[in-house]
Design a protein around this motif. Structure first.
Motif, mmCIF file in Angstrom:
data_model
loop_
_atom_site.group_PDB
_atom_site.id
_atom_site.type_symbol
_atom_site.label_atom_id
_atom_site.label_comp_id
_atom_site.label_asym_id
_atom_site.label_seq_id
_atom_site.Cartn_x
_atom_site.Cartn_y
_atom_site.Cartn_z
ATOM 1 N N LEU A 35 0.948 -1.190 -0.249
ATOM 2 C CA LEU A 35 0.029 -0.069 0.042
ATOM 3 C C LEU A 35 1.065 1.271 0.127
ATOM 4 N N PRO A 36 0.515 2.270 -0.449
ATOM 5 C CA PRO A 36 1.155 3.474 -0.418
ATOM 6 C C PRO A 36 1.573 4.003 1.122
ATOM 7 N N ALA A 42 -1.536 10.090 2.551
ATOM 8 C CA ALA A 42 -2.049 11.371 3.076
ATOM 9 C C ALA A 42 -1.915 12.581 2.040
ATOM 10 N N ALA A 43 -0.823 12.768 1.480
ATOM 11 C CA ALA A 43 -0.715 13.860 0.712
ATOM 12 C C ALA A 43 -1.700 13.378 -0.617
ATOM 13 N N ALA A 55 -6.840 3.712 9.156
ATOM 14 C CA ALA A 55 -7.581 2.957 8.073
ATOM 15 C C ALA A 55 -6.624 1.958 7.920
ATOM 16 N N TYR A 56 -5.250 2.043 7.869
ATOM 17 C CA TYR A 56 -4.323 0.915 7.791
ATOM 18 C C TYR A 56 -4.473 -0.056 8.788
ATOM 19 N N GLN A 57 -4.355 0.423 9.958
ATOM 20 C CA GLN A 57 -4.622 -0.348 11.193
ATOM 21 C C GLN A 57 -5.924 -1.437 11.066
ATOM 22 N N GLY A 72 6.180 -1.148 5.906
ATOM 23 C CA GLY A 72 4.906 -0.545 5.303
ATOM 24 C C GLY A 72 3.733 -1.501 5.452
ATOM 25 N N PHE A 73 2.902 -1.190 4.834
ATOM 26 C CA PHE A 73 1.613 -2.316 4.730
ATOM 27 C C PHE A 73 1.330 -2.917 3.351
#
Length: 464
Positions: A35-36, A42-43, A55-57, A72-73
């Motif tokens: 995922l980004p 966010a940007a 959201a990722y959590q 990262g995720f």
């Protein structure tokens, strides 16, 4: 670019989570791809890093994404996409939209909470630290739930609900329904009395697990010990602190009568669901039945964190009497606990750090202010309205004589974009006992700025 709507009732982190979850389930984001980064996302979306992190959590908690340290995720494989087949529609639960019913502008159902009140920042920070610092939580935990969490729950229940127990008596599980299934096994061959009106779900769960149920009508003090004796049941499921949906709080003399009933014969037990005990705005609730009976007494205490935190965080617990504990451990020793250890330990740290009690205090203030504003708006807009169950729980019983009756009230409100339910829908038998012209109006998910509009809509709907 994902379309987010700041004006929506749903928080941005929930909107982002839902959009990403749909993309993953539909195969638009391949398993194993990253995922980004949170700052990049966010940007791109014009939101805060904390919004993206929340959201990722949530994706990670659901198993749709994997958090890799210092990397990262990453998208996880979703096995639900492999086999697609039509499914017969199930009957909607009481608070679900009916077939053909449009999504309401204002939802006064009782099963929702205000997700904006969820302590996402502190909860997410604790969970993130655990993900990186506690790899042992990936291993299987204790059948009854992790001991540190059970210790925190025992302290909380003792201080705030008068429950008398040790951490060893507590069983943590993924929702009241799961725990009732466990109890049904322990009480095989028994018969349960359940409150009328009350939860149809409770009766369904018990009966699905082999426990026949009989209905006992409640009165102004709750379930009657005489009626319970006449029912022939050896189990009794109660919500004495705040009966749903009437809001009745069972007084101490009635509680003592029920404990006398339970103690009169071996094998009798009370299943005490401490529904909505956290939300009482005038005085503290009476101590629990379990506390009156003591750790050896014939009461199984049940509670959940669904209202105090969120329904999607499936953490509930029960306190077993000493006499049932050995039987539970014997029969369920090979079972794995049904709650993620990361969720368990997040709640444990959340309670140990004092966040939980502060969160509850904040929620009480917010909901009390909302209750007072909603009640005032309804009384101003609907002359003659009678509001019951005002000072506890997160819903009203709203009675308006001359409004055409319950069914007409519900239908007229729906035409004005307001969804609520009639009181008779919660009568499992003898609906003729239901108070006429009465609906159940929940306000937990109602935004304060929408209160005047809701009151005006109901006034238009129910104007003579």
């Amino acid at each position: 670019m994902i379309d987010l709507h700041p004006e929506s009732k749903s928080p941005l982190y929930e909107q982002l989570y839902a959009a990403l979850a749909d993309e993953i389930r539909q195969g638009l984001r391949a398993p194993g791809t990253a995922l980004p980064g949170r700052r990049t996302m966010a940007a791109q979306q014009g939101v805060s890093v904390n919004t993206v992190d929340a959201a990722y959590q949530m994706l990670a908690a659901e198993g749709l994404a994997e958090a890799r340290p210092r990397s990262g995720f990453y998208v996880q494989k979703t096995y639900g996409m492999l086999h697609s087949r039509p499914v017969s529609p199930a009957a909607p639960p009481p608070d679900s939209p009916l077939p053909g019913e449009a999504a309401p502008r204002y939802d006064l159902s009782t099963g929702s909470v205000d997700t904006a009140l969820f302590p996402a920042r502190s909860w997410g920070r604790i969970q993130k630290e655990l993900l990186y610092q506690r790899p042992e939580l990936l291993q299987r935990g204790e059948t009854q739930g992790d001991a540190p969490l059970r210790t925190q729950i025992a302290h909380y229940l003792s201080a705030y609900r008068g429950v008398v127990c040790t951490p060893e008596q507590i069983v943590v599980g993924a929702g009241i329904e799961y725990l009732l299934g466990c109890l049904a096994h322990l009480f095989a061959g028994g018969c349960a009395a359940v409150e009328n009106p009350g939860y149809s779900r409770t009766r369904a769960v018990l009966q699905n697990n082999g426990i026949p149920c009989t209905l006992v009508d409640i009165d102004r003090d709750g379930l009657s010990a005489d009626e319970l004796e006449a029912s022939g049941a050896n189990l009794c499921y109660l919500t004495p602190s705040h009966h749903f949906p009437t809001g009745v709080t069972m007084p101490a003399p009635r509680r003592a009568q029920l404990l006398t009933w339970a103690a009169a014969r071996p094998g009798r037990y009370i299943l005490e669901d401490d529904y909505d005990s956290e939300f009482r705005f005038d005085t503290r609730p009476l101590p629990s039945l379990q506390g009156m009976a003591g750790p050896e007494g014939p009461v199984v205490y049940l509670t959940t964190f669904s209202k105090s935190l969120a329904p999607g965080i499936r953490i509930a617990c029960m306190v077993l009497p000493q006499g049932l504990l050995a039987r539970y451990r014997q029969d369920f020793a090979v079972y794995a606990n049904t709650v993620s250890r990361f969720e368990q330990q997040t709640l444990c740290e959340f309670m140990a750090g004092g966040y939980f009690t502060r969160h509850l205090a904040r929620m009480r203030l917010v909901y009390k202010r909302r209750m007072e504003a909603f009640a005032a708006a309804l009384r101003a807009a609907l002359p003659g309205v009678i509001l019951g169950s005002v000072h506890s729980g997160l819903h009203f019983l709203l009675t308006l004589p001359g409004a055409g009756g319950e069914a007409a009230m519900v239908e007229a409100a729906a035409r004005e974009g307001v969804r609520l339910r009639g009181l008779s829908e919660y009568y499992l038998a003898r609906p003729e006992l239901c108070r006429p012209d009465t609906v159940v109006a929940g306000y937990s998910a109602l935004k304060e700025e929408d209160i005047p509009a809701v009151a005006a809509a109901l006034a238009r709907a129910w104007r003579p």
